[in-house]
Design a protein around this motif. Sequence first.
Motif, PDB file in Angstrom:
ATOM      1  N   PHE A  51     -31.092   7.586  17.683  1.00  0.00           N
ATOM      2  CA  PHE A  51     -30.454   7.229  16.405  1.00  0.00           C
ATOM      3  C   PHE A  51     -29.205   6.370  16.568  1.00  0.00           C
ATOM      4  O   PHE A  51     -28.657   5.889  15.588  1.00  0.00           O
ATOM      5  CB  PHE A  51     -30.106   8.464  15.562  1.00  0.00           C
ATOM      6  CG  PHE A  51     -31.313   9.212  15.080  1.00  0.00           C
ATOM      7  CD1 PHE A  51     -32.205   8.624  14.208  1.00  0.00           C
ATOM      8  CD2 PHE A  51     -31.560  10.505  15.518  1.00  0.00           C
ATOM      9  CE1 PHE A  51     -33.330   9.305  13.765  1.00  0.00           C
ATOM     10  CE2 PHE A  51     -32.684  11.193  15.083  1.00  0.00           C
ATOM     11  CZ  PHE A  51     -33.572  10.589  14.206  1.00  0.00           C
ATOM     12  N   ARG A  52     -28.757   6.174  17.812  1.00  0.00           N
ATOM     13  CA  ARG A  52     -27.567   5.351  18.008  1.00  0.00           C
ATOM     14  C   ARG A  52     -27.904   3.869  18.131  1.00  0.00           C
ATOM     15  O   ARG A  52     -27.073   3.020  17.842  1.00  0.00           O
ATOM     16  CB  ARG A  52     -26.831   5.782  19.285  1.00  0.00           C
ATOM     17  CG  ARG A  52     -25.861   6.911  19.080  1.00  0.00           C
ATOM     18  CD  ARG A  52     -25.127   7.209  20.363  1.00  0.00           C
ATOM     19  NE  ARG A  52     -24.062   8.173  20.142  1.00  0.00           N
ATOM     20  CZ  ARG A  52     -23.420   8.808  21.106  1.00  0.00           C
ATOM     21  NH1 ARG A  52     -23.764   8.593  22.364  1.00  0.00           N
ATOM     22  NH2 ARG A  52     -22.452   9.654  20.836  1.00  0.00           N
ATOM     23  N   ARG A  53     -29.105   3.587  18.592  1.00  0.00           N
ATOM     24  CA  ARG A  53     -29.451   2.203  18.899  1.00  0.00           C
ATOM     25  C   ARG A  53     -30.204   1.541  17.753  1.00  0.00           C
ATOM     26  O   ARG A  53     -30.918   2.186  16.994  1.00  0.00           O
ATOM     27  CB  ARG A  53     -30.302   2.142  20.172  1.00  0.00           C
ATOM     28  CG  ARG A  53     -29.572   2.656  21.404  1.00  0.00           C
ATOM     29  CD  ARG A  53     -28.317   1.861  21.679  1.00  0.00           C
ATOM     30  NE  ARG A  53     -27.498   2.449  22.720  1.00  0.00           N
ATOM     31  CZ  ARG A  53     -26.210   2.193  22.875  1.00  0.00           C
ATOM     32  NH1 ARG A  53     -25.601   1.367  22.062  1.00  0.00           N
ATOM     33  NH2 ARG A  53     -25.523   2.751  23.846  1.00  0.00           N
ATOM     34  N   SER A  54     -30.056   0.240  17.670  1.00  0.00           N
ATOM     35  CA  SER A  54     -30.803  -0.530  16.675  1.00  0.00           C
ATOM     36  C   SER A  54     -32.142  -0.949  17.278  1.00  0.00           C
ATOM     37  O   SER A  54     -32.459  -0.602  18.409  1.00  0.00           O
ATOM     38  CB  SER A  54     -29.999  -1.755  16.240  1.00  0.00           C
ATOM     39  OG  SER A  54     -29.583  -2.500  17.371  1.00  0.00           O
ATOM     40  N   ALA A  55     -32.910  -1.687  16.510  1.00  0.00           N
ATOM     41  CA  ALA A  55     -34.217  -2.150  16.977  1.00  0.00           C
ATOM     42  C   ALA A  55     -34.436  -3.560  16.469  1.00  0.00           C
ATOM     43  O   ALA A  55     -33.636  -4.095  15.682  1.00  0.00           O
ATOM     44  CB  ALA A  55     -35.319  -1.211  16.480  1.00  0.00           C
ATOM     45  N   SER A  56     -35.514  -4.197  16.907  1.00  0.00           N
ATOM     46  CA  SER A  56     -35.824  -5.562  16.498  1.00  0.00           C
ATOM     47  C   SER A  56     -35.920  -5.661  14.977  1.00  0.00           C
ATOM     48  O   SER A  56     -36.675  -4.914  14.340  1.00  0.00           O
ATOM     49  CB  SER A  56     -37.162  -5.983  17.122  1.00  0.00           C
ATOM     50  OG  SER A  56     -37.720  -7.083  16.431  1.00  0.00           O
ATOM     51  N   ASN A  65     -29.228  -5.061   8.351  1.00  0.00           N
ATOM     52  CA  ASN A  65     -30.676  -4.917   8.223  1.00  0.00           C
ATOM     53  C   ASN A  65     -31.337  -4.228   9.411  1.00  0.00           C
ATOM     54  O   ASN A  65     -32.528  -3.953   9.385  1.00  0.00           O
ATOM     55  CB  ASN A  65     -31.321  -6.293   8.003  1.00  0.00           C
ATOM     56  CG  ASN A  65     -30.971  -6.865   6.645  1.00  0.00           C
ATOM     57  OD1 ASN A  65     -30.588  -6.122   5.748  1.00  0.00           O
ATOM     58  ND2 ASN A  65     -31.088  -8.165   6.483  1.00  0.00           N
ATOM     59  N   SER A  66     -30.550  -3.966  10.456  1.00  0.00           N
ATOM     60  CA  SER A  66     -31.079  -3.231  11.609  1.00  0.00           C
ATOM     61  C   SER A  66     -30.546  -1.809  11.671  1.00  0.00           C
ATOM     62  O   SER A  66     -30.728  -1.112  12.662  1.00  0.00           O
ATOM     63  CB  SER A  66     -30.705  -3.966  12.911  1.00  0.00           C
ATOM     64  OG  SER A  66     -31.310  -5.232  12.957  1.00  0.00           O
ATOM     65  N   GLY A  67     -29.859  -1.392  10.609  1.00  0.00           N
ATOM     66  CA  GLY A  67     -29.333  -0.038  10.582  1.00  0.00           C
ATOM     67  C   GLY A  67     -28.037   0.142  11.342  1.00  0.00           C
ATOM     68  O   GLY A  67     -27.605   1.265  11.599  1.00  0.00           O
ATOM     69  N   ARG A  68     -27.382  -0.959  11.705  1.00  0.00           N
ATOM     70  CA  ARG A  68     -26.107  -0.870  12.433  1.00  0.00           C
ATOM     71  C   ARG A  68     -24.961  -0.783  11.430  1.00  0.00           C
ATOM     72  O   ARG A  68     -24.972  -1.436  10.396  1.00  0.00           O
ATOM     73  CB  ARG A  68     -25.919  -2.100  13.326  1.00  0.00           C
ATOM     74  CG  ARG A  68     -27.028  -2.282  14.334  1.00  0.00           C
ATOM     75  CD  ARG A  68     -26.821  -3.492  15.217  1.00  0.00           C
ATOM     76  NE  ARG A  68     -26.961  -4.746  14.519  1.00  0.00           N
ATOM     77  CZ  ARG A  68     -27.700  -5.766  14.949  1.00  0.00           C
ATOM     78  NH1 ARG A  68     -28.384  -5.664  16.064  1.00  0.00           N
ATOM     79  NH2 ARG A  68     -27.761  -6.888  14.270  1.00  0.00           N
TER      80      ARG A  68
END
Length: 402
Positions: free
Chosen positions: A241-246, A40-43
Amino acid sequence: MEKRKTSFTPAACEDTELSINHPYYDVARHGIVQLAGDDNSGRRVITFSCCRMPPSHQLNHSRLLEYLRYTLDQYVENDYTLVYFHYGLNSRNKPSLNWLQSAYKEFDRKYKKNLKALYVVHPTNFIKILWNIFKPLISHKFGKKITYLNYLSDLREHLKYDQLNIPEDVIRHDENLRHKQKGRSPPSAKVPPPRPPLPTQQFGVSLQYLKDKNKGQLIPPVMKQTVSYLKSKGLRVEGLFRRSASIQTIKEVHKLYNQGKPVNFDDYGDIHIPAVILKTFLRELPQPLLTFESYDQILGITGVESSLRVTSCKQVIQGLPEHNYVVLKYLICFLHMVSQESIYNKMTGSNLACVFGLNLIWPPKGASSLSALNPLNLFTELLIDFYSKIFSSRTVPGEILP
Protein backbone atom coordinates in the motif's frame (compact mmCIF):
# COMPACT_ATOMS: atom_id res chain seq x y z
CA MET A 1 9.16 38.49 -12.38
CA GLU A 2 5.53 38.83 -11.26
CA LYS A 3 4.06 42.19 -10.41
CA ARG A 4 4.56 43.29 -6.83
CA LYS A 5 1.58 43.37 -4.55
CA THR A 6 0.88 46.36 -2.37
CA SER A 7 -0.09 44.40 0.70
CA PHE A 8 -0.19 40.96 2.19
CA THR A 9 -3.24 39.57 3.97
CA PRO A 10 -2.41 36.22 5.53
CA ALA A 11 -5.80 35.93 7.20
CA ALA A 12 -7.40 35.07 3.86
CA CYS A 13 -5.19 31.99 3.55
CA GLU A 14 -5.02 30.84 7.15
CA ASP A 15 -5.99 27.31 8.06
CA THR A 16 -9.04 27.63 10.30
CA GLU A 17 -8.53 24.10 11.70
CA LEU A 18 -4.95 24.85 12.78
CA SER A 19 -4.25 24.89 16.50
CA ILE A 20 -2.10 27.68 17.92
CA ASN A 21 -0.22 24.87 19.72
CA HIS A 22 1.02 23.47 16.39
CA PRO A 23 4.85 23.33 16.57
CA TYR A 24 5.09 25.37 13.36
CA TYR A 25 2.01 27.55 13.78
CA ASP A 26 3.96 30.70 12.78
CA VAL A 27 4.62 29.19 9.33
CA ALA A 28 1.73 26.74 8.91
CA ARG A 29 -0.96 29.39 9.42
CA HIS A 30 -0.15 30.97 6.05
CA GLY A 31 -1.20 27.85 4.13
CA ILE A 32 1.96 27.85 1.97
CA VAL A 33 2.26 24.05 2.21
CA GLN A 34 -0.96 22.06 1.82
CA LEU A 35 -2.12 18.48 1.50
CA ALA A 36 -4.05 17.98 -1.76
CA GLY A 37 -5.41 14.45 -1.95
CA ASP A 38 -3.83 11.92 -4.32
CA ASP A 39 -2.63 11.87 -7.90
CA ASN A 40 -3.80 9.41 -10.56
CA SER A 41 -1.43 6.75 -9.23
CA GLY A 42 -2.66 6.99 -5.66
CA ARG A 43 0.37 8.96 -4.45
CA ARG A 44 -0.16 11.65 -1.82
CA VAL A 45 0.05 15.18 -3.24
CA ILE A 46 1.62 18.18 -1.44
CA THR A 47 1.30 21.72 -2.83
CA PHE A 48 3.57 24.71 -2.28
CA SER A 49 2.02 28.12 -3.10
CA CYS A 50 4.41 31.05 -3.47
CA CYS A 51 1.57 33.60 -3.48
CA ARG A 52 0.89 32.72 0.16
CA MET A 53 4.42 33.58 1.27
CA PRO A 54 4.48 36.85 3.22
CA PRO A 55 7.32 39.37 2.78
CA SER A 56 10.69 37.98 3.85
CA HIS A 57 10.86 40.10 6.99
CA GLN A 58 7.61 38.44 8.17
CA LEU A 59 8.68 34.85 7.50
CA ASN A 60 11.65 32.97 8.86
CA HIS A 61 12.81 30.97 5.84
CA SER A 62 14.73 28.55 8.03
CA ARG A 63 11.48 27.78 9.84
CA LEU A 64 9.75 27.37 6.47
CA LEU A 65 12.36 24.78 5.49
CA GLU A 66 11.92 22.96 8.81
CA TYR A 67 8.13 22.97 8.35
CA LEU A 68 8.43 21.62 4.82
CA ARG A 69 10.62 18.80 6.11
CA TYR A 70 8.20 18.22 9.02
CA THR A 71 5.35 17.89 6.49
CA LEU A 72 7.24 15.63 4.11
CA ASP A 73 8.34 13.39 7.00
CA GLN A 74 4.76 12.15 7.13
CA TYR A 75 5.08 10.88 3.55
CA VAL A 76 8.69 10.18 2.63
CA GLU A 77 8.27 6.50 3.45
CA ASN A 78 5.69 6.41 0.65
CA ASP A 79 5.76 7.61 -2.95
CA TYR A 80 4.55 11.21 -3.11
CA THR A 81 4.08 14.12 -5.53
CA LEU A 82 4.80 17.85 -5.19
CA VAL A 83 2.97 20.64 -7.00
CA TYR A 84 4.77 23.99 -6.96
CA PHE A 85 2.66 27.07 -7.79
CA HIS A 86 5.30 29.60 -8.82
CA TYR A 87 3.03 32.61 -9.28
CA GLY A 88 3.38 35.14 -6.48
CA LEU A 89 7.12 34.79 -5.92
CA ASN A 90 8.52 38.31 -6.05
CA SER A 91 11.36 40.46 -4.81
CA ARG A 92 9.63 40.98 -1.46
CA ASN A 93 9.09 37.36 -0.47
CA LYS A 94 11.59 35.22 -2.36
CA PRO A 95 14.37 33.54 -0.35
CA SER A 96 17.99 34.02 -1.34
CA LEU A 97 19.67 31.74 -3.88
CA ASN A 98 22.10 30.62 -1.17
CA TRP A 99 19.12 29.54 0.95
CA LEU A 100 17.62 27.61 -1.98
CA GLN A 101 20.94 25.91 -2.67
CA SER A 102 21.46 24.87 0.95
CA ALA A 103 17.81 23.74 1.15
CA TYR A 104 18.26 21.39 -1.80
CA LYS A 105 21.40 19.93 -0.23
CA GLU A 106 19.69 19.43 3.13
CA PHE A 107 16.97 17.20 1.71
CA ASP A 108 18.69 13.85 1.70
CA ARG A 109 18.16 10.82 -0.49
CA LYS A 110 14.98 9.53 1.17
CA TYR A 111 13.09 12.72 0.32
CA LYS A 112 14.28 12.69 -3.29
CA LYS A 113 13.93 8.96 -3.90
CA ASN A 114 10.24 8.72 -3.03
CA LEU A 115 9.34 11.98 -4.75
CA LYS A 116 7.93 10.56 -7.98
CA ALA A 117 6.82 13.78 -9.67
CA LEU A 118 7.38 17.53 -9.25
CA TYR A 119 4.97 19.74 -11.21
CA VAL A 120 6.06 23.35 -11.64
CA VAL A 121 3.01 25.43 -12.56
CA HIS A 122 3.36 28.78 -14.41
CA PRO A 123 7.16 28.70 -14.77
CA THR A 124 8.89 32.00 -15.63
CA ASN A 125 12.37 33.08 -16.73
CA PHE A 126 13.33 33.05 -13.05
CA ILE A 127 12.76 29.28 -13.02
CA LYS A 128 15.05 28.90 -16.04
CA ILE A 129 17.74 30.89 -14.27
CA LEU A 130 17.35 28.71 -11.18
CA TRP A 131 17.59 25.59 -13.33
CA ASN A 132 20.95 26.69 -14.73
CA ILE A 133 22.23 27.41 -11.23
CA PHE A 134 21.04 24.10 -9.80
CA LYS A 135 21.82 21.91 -12.79
CA PRO A 136 25.27 20.86 -11.48
CA LEU A 137 23.60 19.73 -8.23
CA ILE A 138 20.58 17.95 -9.67
CA SER A 139 20.99 14.38 -10.84
CA HIS A 140 19.73 13.38 -14.26
CA LYS A 141 17.31 10.95 -12.59
CA PHE A 142 15.82 13.66 -10.39
CA GLY A 143 15.62 16.08 -13.30
CA LYS A 144 13.37 13.62 -15.16
CA LYS A 145 10.79 13.89 -12.37
CA ILE A 146 10.22 17.61 -13.07
CA THR A 147 7.35 18.63 -15.35
CA TYR A 148 6.65 22.25 -16.32
CA LEU A 149 2.99 23.15 -16.80
CA ASN A 150 1.96 26.46 -18.36
CA TYR A 151 -1.69 26.25 -17.39
CA LEU A 152 -3.70 24.85 -14.49
CA SER A 153 -5.77 22.71 -16.85
CA ASP A 154 -2.61 20.71 -17.64
CA LEU A 155 -2.76 19.35 -14.08
CA ARG A 156 -5.97 17.45 -14.83
CA GLU A 157 -3.99 14.87 -16.77
CA HIS A 158 -1.98 13.96 -13.69
CA LEU A 159 -3.98 14.78 -10.55
CA LYS A 160 -7.40 14.91 -8.93
CA TYR A 161 -7.75 18.56 -9.86
CA ASP A 162 -10.78 19.28 -7.66
CA GLN A 163 -8.82 18.30 -4.54
CA LEU A 164 -6.03 20.81 -5.11
CA ASN A 165 -7.33 23.86 -3.19
CA ILE A 166 -5.61 26.25 -5.63
CA PRO A 167 -5.16 29.83 -4.35
CA GLU A 168 -7.53 32.36 -5.93
CA ASP A 169 -4.56 34.51 -6.99
CA VAL A 170 -3.16 31.59 -9.00
CA ILE A 171 -6.53 30.92 -10.63
CA ARG A 172 -6.86 34.60 -11.68
CA HIS A 173 -3.30 34.61 -13.00
CA ASP A 174 -4.06 31.50 -15.05
CA GLU A 175 -7.17 33.16 -16.51
CA ASN A 176 -5.15 36.26 -17.44
CA LEU A 177 -2.53 34.13 -19.18
CA ARG A 178 -5.21 32.42 -21.23
CA HIS A 179 -6.84 35.72 -22.18
CA LYS A 180 -3.51 37.09 -23.34
CA GLN A 181 -2.83 33.97 -25.37
CA LYS A 182 -6.21 34.20 -27.07
CA GLY A 183 -6.11 37.97 -27.48
CA ARG A 184 -9.71 38.06 -26.32
CA SER A 185 -11.90 36.65 -23.61
CA PRO A 186 -12.55 32.97 -24.19
CA PRO A 187 -16.15 31.95 -24.80
CA SER A 188 -17.88 30.33 -21.87
CA ALA A 189 -17.35 26.60 -22.07
CA LYS A 190 -20.43 24.46 -22.36
CA VAL A 191 -20.27 21.66 -19.86
CA PRO A 192 -21.97 18.52 -21.20
CA PRO A 193 -24.51 16.93 -18.88
CA PRO A 194 -23.09 14.05 -16.82
CA ARG A 195 -23.51 10.66 -18.39
CA PRO A 196 -25.47 8.06 -16.45
CA PRO A 197 -23.23 5.29 -15.08
CA LEU A 198 -22.90 2.04 -16.97
CA PRO A 199 -24.87 -0.90 -15.55
CA THR A 200 -21.48 -2.52 -14.88
CA GLN A 201 -19.89 0.62 -13.38
CA GLN A 202 -17.69 -0.07 -10.35
CA PHE A 203 -15.88 3.21 -9.68
CA GLY A 204 -17.44 6.55 -8.80
CA VAL A 205 -20.87 5.13 -7.92
CA SER A 206 -22.58 4.70 -4.56
CA LEU A 207 -22.58 1.58 -2.41
CA GLN A 208 -26.32 1.33 -2.98
CA TYR A 209 -25.86 1.39 -6.77
CA LEU A 210 -23.29 -1.41 -6.53
CA LYS A 211 -25.55 -3.46 -4.29
CA ASP A 212 -28.49 -3.06 -6.68
CA LYS A 213 -26.41 -4.04 -9.71
CA ASN A 214 -24.71 -7.00 -8.01
CA LYS A 215 -27.68 -9.07 -6.83
CA GLY A 216 -27.82 -7.49 -3.39
CA GLN A 217 -24.20 -8.21 -2.46
CA LEU A 218 -23.13 -5.87 0.34
CA ILE A 219 -19.40 -5.97 -0.41
CA PRO A 220 -18.54 -4.29 -3.75
CA PRO A 221 -16.90 -6.68 -6.25
CA VAL A 222 -13.73 -4.56 -6.61
CA MET A 223 -13.17 -4.61 -2.88
CA LYS A 224 -13.89 -8.31 -2.56
CA GLN A 225 -11.52 -9.24 -5.40
CA THR A 226 -8.63 -6.97 -4.42
CA VAL A 227 -8.82 -7.92 -0.74
CA SER A 228 -9.02 -11.63 -1.59
CA TYR A 229 -5.99 -11.38 -3.88
CA LEU A 230 -3.92 -9.33 -1.44
CA LYS A 231 -4.85 -11.61 1.44
CA SER A 232 -3.60 -14.67 -0.45
CA LYS A 233 -0.48 -13.15 -2.01
CA GLY A 234 0.38 -9.82 -0.42
CA LEU A 235 0.21 -9.99 3.37
CA ARG A 236 3.98 -10.30 3.75
CA VAL A 237 5.00 -7.96 0.92
CA GLU A 238 7.17 -5.20 2.35
CA GLY A 239 5.68 -1.77 1.82
CA LEU A 240 2.23 -3.04 0.79
CA PHE A 241 0.00 0.00 0.00
CA ARG A 242 2.99 2.34 0.15
CA ARG A 243 4.04 2.04 -3.47
CA SER A 244 2.39 3.35 -6.59
CA ALA A 245 1.93 1.44 -9.83
CA SER A 246 1.93 2.10 -13.58
CA ILE A 247 -0.65 4.80 -14.38
CA GLN A 248 -1.45 3.12 -17.68
CA THR A 249 -2.05 -0.24 -16.03
CA ILE A 250 -4.26 1.30 -13.35
CA LYS A 251 -6.33 2.99 -16.07
CA GLU A 252 -6.60 -0.32 -17.92
CA VAL A 253 -7.80 -2.24 -14.85
CA HIS A 254 -10.14 0.62 -13.94
CA LYS A 255 -11.71 0.42 -17.42
CA LEU A 256 -12.04 -3.37 -17.33
CA TYR A 257 -13.93 -3.23 -14.05
CA ASN A 258 -16.26 -0.48 -15.28
CA GLN A 259 -17.01 -2.48 -18.41
CA GLY A 260 -17.85 -5.54 -16.36
CA LYS A 261 -14.94 -7.52 -17.80
CA PRO A 262 -12.89 -10.01 -15.75
CA VAL A 263 -9.64 -8.89 -14.12
CA ASN A 264 -6.85 -11.37 -13.37
CA PHE A 265 -4.17 -9.66 -11.28
CA ASP A 266 -1.76 -12.52 -11.99
CA ASP A 267 -1.56 -11.21 -15.56
CA TYR A 268 0.16 -8.02 -14.38
CA GLY A 269 2.83 -9.44 -12.10
CA ASP A 270 2.72 -6.51 -9.68
CA ILE A 271 1.18 -6.89 -6.22
CA HIS A 272 0.93 -3.10 -5.91
CA ILE A 273 -1.68 -2.91 -8.70
CA PRO A 274 -4.56 -4.46 -6.69
CA ALA A 275 -3.39 -2.39 -3.69
CA VAL A 276 -3.67 0.85 -5.68
CA ILE A 277 -7.00 -0.27 -7.20
CA LEU A 278 -8.44 -0.80 -3.71
CA LYS A 279 -7.37 2.69 -2.61
CA THR A 280 -8.68 4.17 -5.86
CA PHE A 281 -12.07 2.51 -5.38
CA LEU A 282 -12.43 4.01 -1.89
CA ARG A 283 -11.26 7.44 -3.01
CA GLU A 284 -13.73 7.57 -5.90
CA LEU A 285 -16.83 6.79 -3.84
CA PRO A 286 -19.27 9.74 -4.12
CA GLN A 287 -19.36 9.89 -0.32
CA PRO A 288 -16.55 8.64 1.93
CA LEU A 289 -17.03 5.28 3.60
CA LEU A 290 -17.07 7.00 7.01
CA THR A 291 -19.63 9.54 5.65
CA PHE A 292 -19.52 13.34 5.57
CA GLU A 293 -21.73 13.44 8.68
CA SER A 294 -18.97 11.83 10.77
CA TYR A 295 -16.20 14.22 9.68
CA ASP A 296 -16.42 16.70 12.56
CA GLN A 297 -16.79 13.90 15.13
CA ILE A 298 -13.68 12.22 13.80
CA LEU A 299 -11.70 15.47 13.86
CA GLY A 300 -12.51 15.72 17.56
CA ILE A 301 -10.80 12.43 18.46
CA THR A 302 -7.57 14.17 19.54
CA GLY A 303 -9.55 16.12 22.15
CA VAL A 304 -10.80 12.92 23.77
CA GLU A 305 -8.92 11.52 26.76
CA SER A 306 -6.64 8.70 25.61
CA SER A 307 -8.40 6.03 27.70
CA LEU A 308 -11.77 6.93 26.13
CA ARG A 309 -10.73 7.13 22.47
CA VAL A 310 -11.57 3.54 21.53
CA THR A 311 -15.05 3.99 23.05
CA SER A 312 -15.43 7.25 21.13
CA CYS A 313 -14.45 5.49 17.88
CA LYS A 314 -16.96 2.76 18.59
CA GLN A 315 -19.73 5.33 19.04
CA VAL A 316 -18.97 6.92 15.68
CA ILE A 317 -18.90 3.53 13.95
CA GLN A 318 -22.17 2.43 15.57
CA GLY A 319 -23.81 5.52 14.07
CA LEU A 320 -22.89 4.67 10.48
CA PRO A 321 -25.54 3.54 8.00
CA GLU A 322 -25.79 -0.24 7.91
CA HIS A 323 -24.21 -0.68 4.47
CA ASN A 324 -21.29 1.63 5.25
CA TYR A 325 -20.72 -0.23 8.50
CA VAL A 326 -20.57 -3.63 6.79
CA VAL A 327 -18.16 -2.49 4.07
CA LEU A 328 -15.95 -0.65 6.58
CA LYS A 329 -15.86 -3.68 8.87
CA TYR A 330 -14.83 -5.89 5.95
CA LEU A 331 -12.01 -3.49 5.01
CA ILE A 332 -10.72 -2.89 8.53
CA CYS A 333 -10.75 -6.63 9.26
CA PHE A 334 -8.39 -7.06 6.32
CA LEU A 335 -6.16 -4.12 7.30
CA HIS A 336 -5.94 -5.58 10.80
CA MET A 337 -4.66 -8.81 9.19
CA VAL A 338 -2.06 -6.79 7.27
CA SER A 339 -0.91 -5.08 10.48
CA GLN A 340 -0.52 -8.47 12.18
CA GLU A 341 2.17 -9.30 9.59
CA SER A 342 4.04 -6.01 10.09
CA ILE A 343 7.24 -7.83 11.06
CA TYR A 344 7.40 -8.80 7.37
CA ASN A 345 5.50 -6.07 5.52
CA LYS A 346 6.56 -3.15 7.76
CA MET A 347 2.95 -1.91 7.70
CA THR A 348 1.82 -1.29 11.27
CA GLY A 349 -1.60 0.10 12.11
CA SER A 350 -0.03 3.55 12.19
CA ASN A 351 1.54 3.13 8.74
CA LEU A 352 -1.68 1.79 7.25
CA ALA A 353 -3.62 4.68 8.79
CA CYS A 354 -1.34 7.18 7.04
CA VAL A 355 -2.21 5.49 3.74
CA PHE A 356 -5.94 4.88 4.27
CA GLY A 357 -7.06 7.73 6.53
CA LEU A 358 -7.80 10.17 3.72
CA ASN A 359 -9.35 7.42 1.61
CA LEU A 360 -11.96 6.72 4.30
CA ILE A 361 -12.99 10.25 5.23
CA TRP A 362 -12.74 13.72 3.68
CA PRO A 363 -14.69 16.97 4.08
CA PRO A 364 -17.78 17.75 1.96
CA LYS A 365 -15.86 20.45 0.09
CA GLY A 366 -12.21 20.48 -0.96
CA ALA A 367 -9.43 18.37 0.52
CA SER A 368 -8.55 17.89 4.18
CA SER A 369 -6.04 20.38 5.51
CA LEU A 370 -2.70 19.31 6.93
CA SER A 371 -3.95 20.07 10.45
CA ALA A 372 -6.76 17.52 9.97
CA LEU A 373 -4.30 14.73 9.19
CA ASN A 374 -3.41 13.86 12.76
CA PRO A 375 -6.99 13.22 13.98
CA LEU A 376 -8.02 11.45 10.76
CA ASN A 377 -5.00 9.15 10.88
CA LEU A 378 -5.35 8.57 14.63
CA PHE A 379 -8.99 7.57 14.20
CA THR A 380 -8.09 5.14 11.41
CA GLU A 381 -5.20 3.69 13.43
CA LEU A 382 -7.55 3.02 16.35
CA LEU A 383 -9.99 1.23 14.03
CA ILE A 384 -7.20 -1.04 12.79
CA ASP A 385 -5.46 -1.72 16.09
CA PHE A 386 -8.67 -2.24 18.09
CA TYR A 387 -10.70 -3.85 15.32
CA SER A 388 -12.16 -6.63 17.48
CA LYS A 389 -13.27 -4.30 20.26
CA ILE A 390 -14.74 -1.60 18.02
CA PHE A 391 -16.66 -3.87 15.66
CA SER A 392 -17.67 -6.64 18.09
CA SER A 393 -21.15 -5.54 19.16
CA ARG A 394 -22.90 -4.98 15.85
CA THR A 395 -23.68 -7.60 13.22
CA VAL A 396 -25.68 -7.25 10.03
CA PRO A 397 -27.46 -10.10 8.21
CA GLY A 398 -25.59 -11.08 5.07
CA GLU A 399 -22.24 -9.55 6.02
CA ILE A 400 -19.07 -11.49 5.27
CA LEU A 401 -15.49 -11.09 6.42
CA PRO A 402 -12.29 -11.44 4.38
